[in-house]
Design a protein around this motif. Sequence first.
Motif, PDB file in Angstrom:
ATOM      1  N   ALA A 271     -52.985  44.505  -1.439  1.00 19.15           N
ATOM      2  CA  ALA A 271     -51.637  44.794  -1.543  1.00 19.15           C
ATOM      3  C   ALA A 271     -50.441  45.356  -2.298  1.00 19.15           C
ATOM      4  O   ALA A 271     -51.556  44.681  -3.165  1.00 19.15           O
ATOM      5  N   LEU A 272     -49.083  45.181  -2.221  1.00 20.75           N
ATOM      6  CA  LEU A 272     -48.746  45.746  -2.861  1.00 20.75           C
ATOM      7  C   LEU A 272     -47.287  45.406  -2.493  1.00 20.75           C
ATOM      8  O   LEU A 272     -46.848  45.477  -1.650  1.00 20.75           O
ATOM      9  N   GLY A 273     -46.413  45.134  -3.913  1.00 23.11           N
ATOM     10  CA  GLY A 273     -45.317  45.162  -3.633  1.00 23.11           C
ATOM     11  C   GLY A 273     -44.261  44.918  -4.624  1.00 23.11           C
ATOM     12  O   GLY A 273     -44.582  45.822  -5.718  1.00 23.11           O
ATOM     13  N   VAL A 274     -43.450  43.292  -5.215  1.00 30.55           N
ATOM     14  CA  VAL A 274     -42.553  43.412  -5.944  1.00 30.55           C
ATOM     15  C   VAL A 274     -43.205  42.546  -6.123  1.00 30.55           C
ATOM     16  O   VAL A 274     -43.776  41.268  -5.642  1.00 30.55           O
ATOM     17  N   ARG A 275     -42.064  41.562  -7.614  1.00 32.87           N
ATOM     18  CA  ARG A 275     -42.108  40.265  -8.132  1.00 32.87           C
ATOM     19  C   ARG A 275     -40.141  39.982  -8.615  1.00 32.87           C
ATOM     20  O   ARG A 275     -40.012  40.340  -8.278  1.00 32.87           O
ATOM     21  N   VAL A 276     -40.821  38.392  -7.385  1.00 35.83           N
ATOM     22  CA  VAL A 276     -39.279  38.315  -7.600  1.00 35.83           C
ATOM     23  C   VAL A 276     -39.141  37.098  -8.182  1.00 35.83           C
ATOM     24  O   VAL A 276     -40.373  36.145  -8.354  1.00 35.83           O
ATOM     25  N   GLU A 277     -38.654  37.120  -9.062  1.00 32.36           N
ATOM     26  CA  GLU A 277     -37.864  35.474 -10.214  1.00 32.36           C
ATOM     27  C   GLU A 277     -36.472  35.061  -9.453  1.00 32.36           C
ATOM     28  O   GLU A 277     -35.904  35.338  -9.284  1.00 32.36           O
ATOM     29  N   HIS A 278     -36.994  33.604  -9.033  1.00 34.86           N
ATOM     30  CA  HIS A 278     -35.234  32.443  -9.166  1.00 34.86           C
ATOM     31  C   HIS A 278     -35.346  31.808  -9.894  1.00 34.86           C
ATOM     32  O   HIS A 278     -35.969  31.369 -10.813  1.00 34.86           O
ATOM     33  N   VAL A 354     -45.577  40.934  -1.644  1.00 33.03           N
ATOM     34  CA  VAL A 354     -46.523  41.758  -1.207  1.00 33.03           C
ATOM     35  C   VAL A 354     -46.879  42.470  -0.010  1.00 33.03           C
ATOM     36  O   VAL A 354     -46.553  41.424   0.781  1.00 33.03           O
ATOM     37  N   VAL A 355     -47.034  43.869   0.108  1.00 35.99           N
ATOM     38  CA  VAL A 355     -47.385  43.942   2.050  1.00 35.99           C
ATOM     39  C   VAL A 355     -48.989  44.226   1.675  1.00 35.99           C
ATOM     40  O   VAL A 355     -49.575  45.114   0.782  1.00 35.99           O
ATOM     41  N   GLU A 356     -49.558  44.135   3.020  1.00 35.04           N
ATOM     42  CA  GLU A 356     -50.817  44.754   3.281  1.00 35.04           C
ATOM     43  C   GLU A 356     -50.939  46.415   2.866  1.00 35.04           C
ATOM     44  O   GLU A 356     -49.553  46.689   3.365  1.00 35.04           O
ATOM     45  N   GLU A 461     -45.551  44.728  -8.072  1.00 31.82           N
ATOM     46  CA  GLU A 461     -46.492  44.176  -8.560  1.00 31.82           C
ATOM     47  C   GLU A 461     -47.870  44.844  -7.468  1.00 31.82           C
ATOM     48  O   GLU A 461     -48.157  44.955  -6.143  1.00 31.82           O
ATOM     49  N   SER A 462     -48.395  45.904  -7.780  1.00 30.10           N
ATOM     50  CA  SER A 462     -49.123  46.260  -7.811  1.00 30.10           C
ATOM     51  C   SER A 462     -51.004  45.970  -7.906  1.00 30.10           C
ATOM     52  O   SER A 462     -51.709  46.358  -6.943  1.00 30.10           O
ATOM     53  N   ARG A 463     -51.235  45.286  -8.577  1.00 30.30           N
ATOM     54  CA  ARG A 463     -52.778  45.290  -9.061  1.00 30.30           C
ATOM     55  C   ARG A 463     -53.373  43.733  -8.584  1.00 30.30           C
ATOM     56  O   ARG A 463     -53.995  42.798  -9.371  1.00 30.30           O
TER      57      ARG A 463
END
Length: 517
Positions: A271-278, A354-356, A461-463
């Motif tokens: 899975a791969l995507g991003v890291r979101v911060e709130h 992340v997305v599959e 966010e890839s690992r």
Amino acid sequence: MQREYTFQTSPETAANPEALKHFVARAFGFSFSEINHVQVLKRSIDARQRKVKINLKVRIFVQEDFVEEKIPLPEYKNVSTAEEVIIIGAGPAGLFAALRCIELGKRPVVVERGKDVRARRRDLKKLNIEHIVNEDSNYCFGEGGAGTYSDGKLYTRSKKRGDVNRILQLLVGFGATSQILVEAHPHIGTNKLPAIIQEVTKTIREHGGEVMFESRVTDILLIDQEIAGVVLQDGQKLTAKKVILATGHSARDIFELLYKKDILIEAKPFALGVRVEHSQQLIDRIQYHTSDRGEFLPPSSYSIVKQVHGKGVYSFCMCPGGIIAPCATSPGEIVTNGWSPSKRDQATSNSGIVVEVRPEDYRKFGDSPLAAMYFQQEVEKKAWLFGGKTQTAPAQRLVDFSNGKLSRDLPESSYKPGITSVELGNVLPDFIYKSLQQGFREFGKSMKGYFTNEAVVHATESRTSSPVRIPRDPGSLEHVQIKGLYPCGEGAGYAGGIVSAAIDGEKCAEKAVLAMS
């Protein structure tokens, strides 16, 4: 007399031993003076209703003294003259494999490409401040592997794979708080993990094992499809009939070595995507249904999953009260991850979203078993290029991201190398970008307030897991082709976190030692 009970109570009562004792006495028909102690066995939070409750399982001691049991470490043998097992990688899988080898009377030789904890800190400082990536010493490589500077989450769904409680007890024996045996979602904290890992290494050495740092493996020695040993970067040869391969999910040079030597490996979906911060305050307000969580509740986390365009979009490694860290393992790439200190007392929370990624998504790289890895590398390199060819991460405000709009400015981020405004549709593959755009909107429907432009999206966010699986026999745990080679842990595709990796390390050690007898 001892009795066990399960019940719900308020956060205030659960946090106060005297109040808890009064509660138990009233609830279960005892006088307060009869109860000598209330021992909490399990604790979890129930935030499903407007009023947050704490689930407790307790053992009460009625007219009986309570003596806290200390959890001892196993009686490790001195194995300095015993037959050797080579273990490649000093992460959780490798270190726990080494400890198990010692228990079973074999001498582990742990070979780790990175540095020890103390020397590793200097390289992390250079990475954060000077944007210098050391390929052998970073957040993924070095004493303890990625686990040392992870969030220290110990929650796992791998209970069918082995004895989770044994791993937790070993961690307590090496210095972790005993609360990890109580909490439903146990957590150690990045600030506490290095000392625990150092204690593990010390124990291995004190009992005759060896841990070699700054020793990258460059070749695997084979004789007629059987393991004979390994070659290190300095030319040194180590011989052994059993090798446990526990290199973690980012050791791309090892995957390439196996491929070059025609040792069977397979591309694996990940899975791969991003890291979101709130802000942590916002997440607390959403999860606890209150503007102020107070002093008795911990910073809240979240776990969420949606189906978007036929793919799973989900949170991964959520870090309450934490920061985002640069986790590249080579120059020319941007990789983000998150961690929290033990108190989880930072002002922000972050999570991978992340997305599959399935085989059809990396088909352009052909039928190579490294195709998923090449896909992963391509996205990380794009992030580096659009970030300005440093460790500065390309970023976008959350609502702007979903609307495909470049952010005019960005809020402060906990990511120390810094962030720069980029339209992330230029970085992410189209199917991931569009899935995330809709996914964030769907998250906002489930978590009112989550979909806000005060949140920041960081690429990438890839690992999340290894893009390669190293196939092994389900019975012997040996590689299906190479006798004496035991693919192990996250890097081989058989674990997903500290506890599951440690369990797998122990299992591989047991199988290797059994085959030596």
